[in-house]
Write a protein that holds these residues in place. Structure first.
Motif, PDB file in Angstrom:
ATOM      1  N   ARG A   1      83.152  12.872  17.328  1.00  0.00           N
ATOM      2  CA  ARG A   1      83.564  12.130  18.746  1.00  0.00           C
ATOM      3  C   ARG A   1      84.349  13.317  19.422  1.00  0.00           C
ATOM      4  O   ARG A   1      85.041  14.449  18.851  1.00  0.00           O
ATOM      5  CB  ARG A   1      84.690  10.737  17.602  1.00  0.00           C
ATOM      6  CG  ARG A   1      85.081  10.494  19.042  1.00  0.00           C
ATOM      7  CD  ARG A   1      86.372   9.089  18.722  1.00  0.00           C
ATOM      8  NE  ARG A   1      85.134   8.297  18.486  1.00  0.00           N
ATOM      9  CZ  ARG A   1      85.366   7.189  17.608  1.00  0.00           C
ATOM     10  NH1 ARG A   1      86.849   6.288  17.140  1.00  0.00           N
ATOM     11  NH2 ARG A   1      84.300   6.306  16.884  1.00  0.00           N
TER      12      ARG A   1
ATOM     13  N   TRP B   1      87.196  13.319  22.557  1.00  0.00           N
ATOM     14  CA  TRP B   1      88.718  12.321  23.642  1.00  0.00           C
ATOM     15  C   TRP B   1      89.150  13.403  24.442  1.00  0.00           C
ATOM     16  O   TRP B   1      88.562  14.709  24.427  1.00  0.00           O
ATOM     17  CB  TRP B   1      89.812  11.994  22.292  1.00  0.00           C
ATOM     18  CG  TRP B   1      89.789  11.846  21.724  1.00  0.00           C
ATOM     19  CD1 TRP B   1      89.333  11.951  20.534  1.00  0.00           C
ATOM     20  CD2 TRP B   1      89.686   9.998  21.354  1.00  0.00           C
ATOM     21  NE1 TRP B   1      88.884  11.049  19.005  1.00  0.00           N
ATOM     22  CE2 TRP B   1      89.710   9.653  20.404  1.00  0.00           C
ATOM     23  CE3 TRP B   1      89.745   9.486  22.299  1.00  0.00           C
ATOM     24  CZ2 TRP B   1      89.697   7.210  20.402  1.00  0.00           C
ATOM     25  CZ3 TRP B   1      90.098   7.287  22.433  1.00  0.00           C
ATOM     26  CH2 TRP B   1      90.010   7.373  20.651  1.00  0.00           C
ATOM     27  N   TRP B   2      89.053  13.261  25.434  1.00  0.00           N
ATOM     28  CA  TRP B   2      89.651  13.316  26.983  1.00  0.00           C
ATOM     29  C   TRP B   2      90.935  12.417  27.256  1.00  0.00           C
ATOM     30  O   TRP B   2      90.699  10.911  27.776  1.00  0.00           O
ATOM     31  CB  TRP B   2      88.833  13.536  27.413  1.00  0.00           C
ATOM     32  CG  TRP B   2      89.075  14.177  28.671  1.00  0.00           C
ATOM     33  CD1 TRP B   2      89.681  15.057  29.013  1.00  0.00           C
ATOM     34  CD2 TRP B   2      88.738  13.482  30.417  1.00  0.00           C
ATOM     35  NE1 TRP B   2      89.944  15.185  30.646  1.00  0.00           N
ATOM     36  CE2 TRP B   2      89.234  14.380  31.258  1.00  0.00           C
ATOM     37  CE3 TRP B   2      87.345  12.516  30.964  1.00  0.00           C
ATOM     38  CZ2 TRP B   2      88.837  14.251  32.627  1.00  0.00           C
ATOM     39  CZ3 TRP B   2      87.819  12.431  31.830  1.00  0.00           C
ATOM     40  CH2 TRP B   2      88.133  13.174  32.803  1.00  0.00           C
TER      41      TRP B   2
ATOM     42  N   TRP C   1      93.058   7.649  28.089  1.00  0.00           N
ATOM     43  CA  TRP C   1      92.475   8.294  26.770  1.00  0.00           C
ATOM     44  C   TRP C   1      91.125   7.723  27.061  1.00  0.00           C
ATOM     45  O   TRP C   1      90.636   6.815  27.598  1.00  0.00           O
ATOM     46  CB  TRP C   1      92.571   8.331  25.571  1.00  0.00           C
ATOM     47  CG  TRP C   1      94.098   9.421  25.711  1.00  0.00           C
ATOM     48  CD1 TRP C   1      95.665   8.749  25.360  1.00  0.00           C
ATOM     49  CD2 TRP C   1      93.768  10.398  25.354  1.00  0.00           C
ATOM     50  NE1 TRP C   1      96.001   9.863  24.953  1.00  0.00           N
ATOM     51  CE2 TRP C   1      95.322  11.230  24.876  1.00  0.00           C
ATOM     52  CE3 TRP C   1      93.205  11.279  24.592  1.00  0.00           C
ATOM     53  CZ2 TRP C   1      96.085  11.964  23.989  1.00  0.00           C
ATOM     54  CZ3 TRP C   1      93.379  12.365  24.715  1.00  0.00           C
ATOM     55  CH2 TRP C   1      94.508  12.782  24.149  1.00  0.00           C
ATOM     56  N   LYS C   2      89.944   9.003  27.364  1.00  0.00           N
ATOM     57  CA  LYS C   2      88.652   7.897  27.522  1.00  0.00           C
ATOM     58  C   LYS C   2      87.947   9.006  25.810  1.00  0.00           C
ATOM     59  O   LYS C   2      88.393   9.824  25.552  1.00  0.00           O
ATOM     60  CB  LYS C   2      87.696   8.870  28.652  1.00  0.00           C
ATOM     61  CG  LYS C   2      88.271   8.198  29.798  1.00  0.00           C
ATOM     62  CD  LYS C   2      87.126   9.300  31.047  1.00  0.00           C
ATOM     63  CE  LYS C   2      88.182   8.042  32.121  1.00  0.00           C
ATOM     64  NZ  LYS C   2      87.869   8.444  33.944  1.00  0.00           N
ATOM     65  N   PHE C   3      86.564   8.308  26.036  1.00  0.00           N
ATOM     66  CA  PHE C   3      86.093   9.028  24.560  1.00  0.00           C
ATOM     67  C   PHE C   3      85.012   8.764  24.343  1.00  0.00           C
ATOM     68  O   PHE C   3      84.136   8.436  24.540  1.00  0.00           O
ATOM     69  CB  PHE C   3      86.994   8.455  23.250  1.00  0.00           C
ATOM     70  CG  PHE C   3      85.967   6.958  23.168  1.00  0.00           C
ATOM     71  CD1 PHE C   3      85.122   6.959  21.894  1.00  0.00           C
ATOM     72  CD2 PHE C   3      86.635   6.065  23.261  1.00  0.00           C
ATOM     73  CE1 PHE C   3      84.018   6.123  21.601  1.00  0.00           C
ATOM     74  CE2 PHE C   3      86.084   4.615  22.978  1.00  0.00           C
ATOM     75  CZ  PHE C   3      84.861   5.117  22.029  1.00  0.00           C
TER      76      PHE C   3
ATOM     77  N   ASP D   1      81.454   8.750  21.266  1.00  0.00           N
ATOM     78  CA  ASP D   1      80.886   8.786  19.771  1.00  0.00           C
ATOM     79  C   ASP D   1      79.372   8.796  19.899  1.00  0.00           C
ATOM     80  O   ASP D   1      78.877   7.414  20.302  1.00  0.00           O
ATOM     81  CB  ASP D   1      81.771   7.974  19.092  1.00  0.00           C
ATOM     82  CG  ASP D   1      81.548   7.766  17.658  1.00  0.00           C
ATOM     83  OD1 ASP D   1      80.681   8.312  17.768  1.00  0.00           O
ATOM     84  OD2 ASP D   1      81.847   7.955  17.159  1.00  0.00           O
TER      85      ASP D   1
ATOM     86  N   ASN E   1      81.570   3.853  24.451  1.00  0.00           N
ATOM     87  CA  ASN E   1      81.712   5.195  24.829  1.00  0.00           C
ATOM     88  C   ASN E   1      82.246   5.077  26.810  1.00  0.00           C
ATOM     89  O   ASN E   1      81.478   4.598  27.515  1.00  0.00           O
ATOM     90  CB  ASN E   1      80.232   5.780  25.541  1.00  0.00           C
ATOM     91  CG  ASN E   1      80.519   6.775  23.501  1.00  0.00           C
ATOM     92  OD1 ASN E   1      81.500   6.582  22.826  1.00  0.00           O
ATOM     93  ND2 ASN E   1      79.128   6.466  23.588  1.00  0.00           N
TER      94      ASN E   1
ATOM     95  N   SER F   1      89.376  18.227  14.413  1.00  0.00           N
ATOM     96  CA  SER F   1      89.472  18.773  15.962  1.00  0.00           C
ATOM     97  C   SER F   1      90.299  19.958  16.961  1.00  0.00           C
ATOM     98  O   SER F   1      90.521  21.326  15.773  1.00  0.00           O
ATOM     99  CB  SER F   1      90.684  17.992  16.078  1.00  0.00           C
ATOM    100  OG  SER F   1      91.318  16.120  15.709  1.00  0.00           O
TER     101      SER F   1
END
Length: 105
Positions: free
Chosen positions: A41, A43-44, A52-54, A56, A65, A99
Motif C-alpha cells: 500500500r 499513503w500520501w 490522507w490519500k492511499f 492499494d 483508491n 514502510s
C-alpha cells in the motif's frame, strides 16, 4: 546510500520526471512494484488539503483508491509512505520490507 535503523527518507529525483511533465497516473509510477507483487500500500498526505490519500494494488480495493494522480513537480515535494512485502528496487533506490518514506521530486 547508507540507511540506518529507524526512519530513512529516500530521495527519488529526476529519473521520474521527464522535462515538461508533472502530473502522472499513480498506477504508472508504481508499475514495477505492482508487477513484482511486492507493493502492499502507498499513503500520501496531501499538504494542500491535509487529507490522507492511499493506493492499494488489490483489485478488490481499486474502487476505494483515492491516490490516482500525482504531481511530481509540486511544491512542497510529494512524500509517500510505500509499504512493500520484501526488499525491492524502486527507481534506483532500495525499498526494504515494511514502510519506506520516499520523497518524490
Amino acid at each position: 546510500m547508507q540507511l540506518y535503523s529507524g526512519l530513512n527518507v529516500l530521495p527519488v529525483t529526476q529519473k521520474l520526471l521527464a522535462p515538461g511533465a508533472g502530473t502522472r497516473p499513480f498506477r504508472d509510477l508504481l508499475g514495477p512494484l505492482i508487477d513484482s507483487g511486492t507493493l502492499d500500500r502507498v499513503w500520501w498526505l496531501d499538504s494542500r488539503t491535509q487529507d490522507w490519500k492511499f493506493f492499494d494494488p488489490n483489485p478488490e480495493l481499486a474502487p476505494f483508491n483515492t491516490l490516482t494522480m500525482v504531481n511530481l513537480a509540486a511544491n512542497p515535494p510529494v512524500v509517500l509512505v510505500i509499504s512493500v512485502s520484501s526488499q525491492t528496487e524502486f527507481w534506483g533506490q532500495t525499498l526494504y520490507s515494511g514502510s519506506n518514506y520516499v520523497v518524490m521530486r
